[in-house]
Write a protein that holds these residues in place. Structure first.
Motif, PDB file in Angstrom:
ATOM      1  N   MET A   4       9.918  16.670 -45.260  1.00 22.01           N
ATOM      2  CA  MET A   4       9.762  15.219 -45.316  1.00 22.01           C
ATOM      3  C   MET A   4      11.094  14.507 -45.063  1.00 22.01           C
ATOM      4  O   MET A   4      11.161  13.536 -44.300  1.00 22.01           O
ATOM      5  CB  MET A   4       9.192  14.796 -46.672  1.00 22.01           C
ATOM      6  N   LEU A   5      12.165  14.991 -45.694  1.00 18.22           N
ATOM      7  CA  LEU A   5      13.475  14.381 -45.489  1.00 18.22           C
ATOM      8  C   LEU A   5      13.943  14.542 -44.043  1.00 18.22           C
ATOM      9  O   LEU A   5      14.438  13.589 -43.429  1.00 18.22           O
ATOM     10  CB  LEU A   5      14.502  15.004 -46.439  1.00 18.22           C
ATOM     11  N   ALA A   6      13.767  15.742 -43.507  1.00 14.29           N
ATOM     12  CA  ALA A   6      14.186  15.991 -42.129  1.00 14.29           C
ATOM     13  C   ALA A   6      13.364  15.172 -41.141  1.00 14.29           C
ATOM     14  O   ALA A   6      13.896  14.666 -40.144  1.00 14.29           O
ATOM     15  CB  ALA A   6      14.071  17.481 -41.808  1.00 14.29           C
ATOM     16  N   ALA A   7      12.067  15.023 -41.416  1.00 13.20           N
ATOM     17  CA  ALA A   7      11.205  14.229 -40.533  1.00 13.20           C
ATOM     18  C   ALA A   7      11.631  12.764 -40.551  1.00 13.20           C
ATOM     19  O   ALA A   7      11.717  12.118 -39.495  1.00 13.20           O
ATOM     20  CB  ALA A   7       9.746  14.357 -40.964  1.00 13.20           C
ATOM     21  N   LEU A   8      11.921  12.236 -41.741  1.00 16.52           N
ATOM     22  CA  LEU A   8      12.372  10.855 -41.856  1.00 16.52           C
ATOM     23  C   LEU A   8      13.701  10.661 -41.119  1.00 16.52           C
ATOM     24  O   LEU A   8      13.890   9.675 -40.395  1.00 16.52           O
ATOM     25  CB  LEU A   8      12.519  10.464 -43.329  1.00 16.52           C
ATOM     26  N   ILE A  26      13.044  10.585 -37.383  1.00 18.28           N
ATOM     27  CA  ILE A  26      12.462   9.300 -36.966  1.00 18.28           C
ATOM     28  C   ILE A  26      13.551   8.233 -36.854  1.00 18.28           C
ATOM     29  O   ILE A  26      13.591   7.469 -35.879  1.00 18.28           O
ATOM     30  CB  ILE A  26      11.366   8.854 -37.967  1.00 18.28           C
ATOM     31  N   ILE A  27      14.448   8.186 -37.828  1.00 15.20           N
ATOM     32  CA  ILE A  27      15.545   7.209 -37.815  1.00 15.20           C
ATOM     33  C   ILE A  27      16.430   7.434 -36.587  1.00 15.20           C
ATOM     34  O   ILE A  27      16.813   6.479 -35.886  1.00 15.20           O
ATOM     35  CB  ILE A  27      16.368   7.297 -39.112  1.00 15.20           C
ATOM     36  N   MET A  28      16.743   8.695 -36.279  1.00 17.92           N
ATOM     37  CA  MET A  28      17.598   8.980 -35.136  1.00 17.92           C
ATOM     38  C   MET A  28      16.904   8.632 -33.819  1.00 17.92           C
ATOM     39  O   MET A  28      17.539   8.102 -32.904  1.00 17.92           O
ATOM     40  CB  MET A  28      18.021  10.455 -35.143  1.00 17.92           C
ATOM     41  N   ILE A  88      22.338   6.730 -36.786  1.00 21.45           N
ATOM     42  CA  ILE A  88      22.437   8.150 -36.399  1.00 21.45           C
ATOM     43  C   ILE A  88      23.016   8.952 -37.560  1.00 21.45           C
ATOM     44  O   ILE A  88      22.517  10.038 -37.901  1.00 21.45           O
ATOM     45  CB  ILE A  88      23.282   8.316 -35.118  1.00 21.45           C
ATOM     46  N   TYR A  89      24.049   8.413 -38.199  1.00 22.37           N
ATOM     47  CA  TYR A  89      24.626   9.094 -39.354  1.00 22.37           C
ATOM     48  C   TYR A  89      23.630   9.149 -40.513  1.00 22.37           C
ATOM     49  O   TYR A  89      23.529  10.165 -41.205  1.00 22.37           O
ATOM     50  CB  TYR A  89      25.899   8.381 -39.806  1.00 22.37           C
ATOM     51  N   SER A  90      22.886   8.050 -40.726  1.00 19.56           N
ATOM     52  CA  SER A  90      21.880   8.040 -41.794  1.00 19.56           C
ATOM     53  C   SER A  90      20.829   9.117 -41.543  1.00 19.56           C
ATOM     54  O   SER A  90      20.419   9.832 -42.470  1.00 19.56           O
ATOM     55  CB  SER A  90      21.205   6.665 -41.875  1.00 19.56           C
ATOM     56  N   GLY A  91      20.402   9.228 -40.293  1.00 24.92           N
ATOM     57  CA  GLY A  91      19.422  10.254 -39.937  1.00 24.92           C
ATOM     58  C   GLY A  91      19.966  11.647 -40.163  1.00 24.92           C
ATOM     59  O   GLY A  91      19.267  12.537 -40.676  1.00 24.92           O
ATOM     60  N   LEU A  92      21.236  11.866 -39.807  1.00 24.54           N
ATOM     61  CA  LEU A  92      21.849  13.190 -40.005  1.00 24.54           C
ATOM     62  C   LEU A  92      21.929  13.555 -41.482  1.00 24.54           C
ATOM     63  O   LEU A  92      21.713  14.715 -41.849  1.00 24.54           O
ATOM     64  CB  LEU A  92      23.247  13.215 -39.384  1.00 24.54           C
ATOM     65  N   ILE A  93      22.258  12.576 -42.318  1.00 23.45           N
ATOM     66  CA  ILE A  93      22.314  12.844 -43.765  1.00 23.45           C
ATOM     67  C   ILE A  93      20.965  13.360 -44.250  1.00 23.45           C
ATOM     68  O   ILE A  93      20.884  14.362 -44.974  1.00 23.45           O
ATOM     69  CB  ILE A  93      22.704  11.566 -44.541  1.00 23.45           C
ATOM     70  N   PHE A 153      20.248  16.951 -42.796  1.00 23.73           N
ATOM     71  CA  PHE A 153      21.039  17.986 -43.462  1.00 23.73           C
ATOM     72  C   PHE A 153      20.571  18.203 -44.901  1.00 23.73           C
ATOM     73  O   PHE A 153      20.530  19.339 -45.378  1.00 23.73           O
ATOM     74  CB  PHE A 153      22.531  17.621 -43.440  1.00 23.73           C
ATOM     75  N   LEU A 154      20.224  17.108 -45.585  1.00 23.58           N
ATOM     76  CA  LEU A 154      19.709  17.243 -46.950  1.00 23.58           C
ATOM     77  C   LEU A 154      18.360  17.954 -46.933  1.00 23.58           C
ATOM     78  O   LEU A 154      18.090  18.830 -47.773  1.00 23.58           O
ATOM     79  CB  LEU A 154      19.585  15.868 -47.605  1.00 23.58           C
ATOM     80  N   GLY A 155      17.518  17.592 -45.966  1.00 23.29           N
ATOM     81  CA  GLY A 155      16.232  18.262 -45.825  1.00 23.29           C
ATOM     82  C   GLY A 155      16.391  19.746 -45.549  1.00 23.29           C
ATOM     83  O   GLY A 155      15.654  20.578 -46.093  1.00 23.29           O
ATOM     84  N   TYR A 156      17.376  20.076 -44.716  1.00 19.05           N
ATOM     85  CA  TYR A 156      17.624  21.487 -44.412  1.00 19.05           C
ATOM     86  C   TYR A 156      18.050  22.249 -45.656  1.00 19.05           C
ATOM     87  O   TYR A 156      17.668  23.412 -45.847  1.00 19.05           O
ATOM     88  CB  TYR A 156      18.687  21.611 -43.319  1.00 19.05           C
TER      89      TYR A 156
END
Length: 198
Positions: A80-84, A87-89, A129-134, A137-140
């Motif tokens: 869910m975190l990685a998907a969100l 989407i942001i990226m 882009i940075y928000s999406g990466l956070i 990475f947290l999802g991972y």
């Protein structure tokens, strides 16, 4: 020792990212490359991609040190975190020319100032882009709750204040007061519940 090497590799990745993106370094490269500078962005993208893949491959090969029990819940949270984040990226990249961003379309980014983007998702956060990466990475980390995954995430968090500082320094030089006003009214990484009145 393997984890220290992983930290070093991420430090190398982020330091080179900031250096290669700086206007001073680009100007030096342009004076050295001449007309071939139009391919600078592609060369940088290839270097970053190779280094990033090497880091991921290296991390997957070192000993796994689990920090959390892997359950259906942690897997679900991770997806869910990685998907969100993805989407942001994707929304962020809609405001850019992907061929130019990657370097597949040769251009001189020192001559072409580029468009000041402050619409769409950029009207809510300055660095989506940075928000999406956070989030990715947290999802991972939740999906693969190992020490290496935590190092990926923490290295990103440690780098971001520096990365944002240098990136915004460059953007202020390019767009001046226009970007200064934008920076005052739009948060960096986490959107406000309501937009600030302008």
């Amino acid at each position: 020792m393997s984890y220290l090497v992983l930290v070093f590799l991420w430090a190398l990745f982020y330091i080179t990212h900031s250096i290669f993106a700086s206007l001073n370094f680009k100007q030096k490269m342009k004076s050295w490359l001449g007309k071939a500078y139009v391919w600078y962005r592609l060369l940088y993208s290839l270097f970053s991609t190779v280094l990033f893949l090497y880091i991921i491959i290296y991390a997957s090969a070192i000993e796994k040190w689990a920090l959390l029990a892997m359950t259906d819940m942690t897997t679900y949270i991770g997806f869910m975190l990685a998907a969100l984040g993805t989407i942001i990226m994707v929304k962020a990249f809609k405001n850019f020319s992907t061929p130019k961003f990657v370097g597949l379309k040769p251009h001189d980014d020192l001559e072409e100032k580029g468009e000041f983007i402050h619409t769409g998702i950029h009207s809510y956060i300055r660095h989506p882009i940075y928000s999406g990466l956070i989030l990715i990475f947290l999802g991972y980390f939740f999906y693969q709750p190992y020490m290496s995954s935590l190092i990926h995430f923490l290295c990103l968090l440690i780098y971001l204040p520096f990365g944002i500082y240098f990136e915004e320094k460059k953007l202020i030089k390019l767009f001046g007061n226009q970007y200064e006003q934008y920076r005052k009214s739009v948060p960096s990484l986490i959107p406000r519940l309501t937009k600030k009145a302008t």
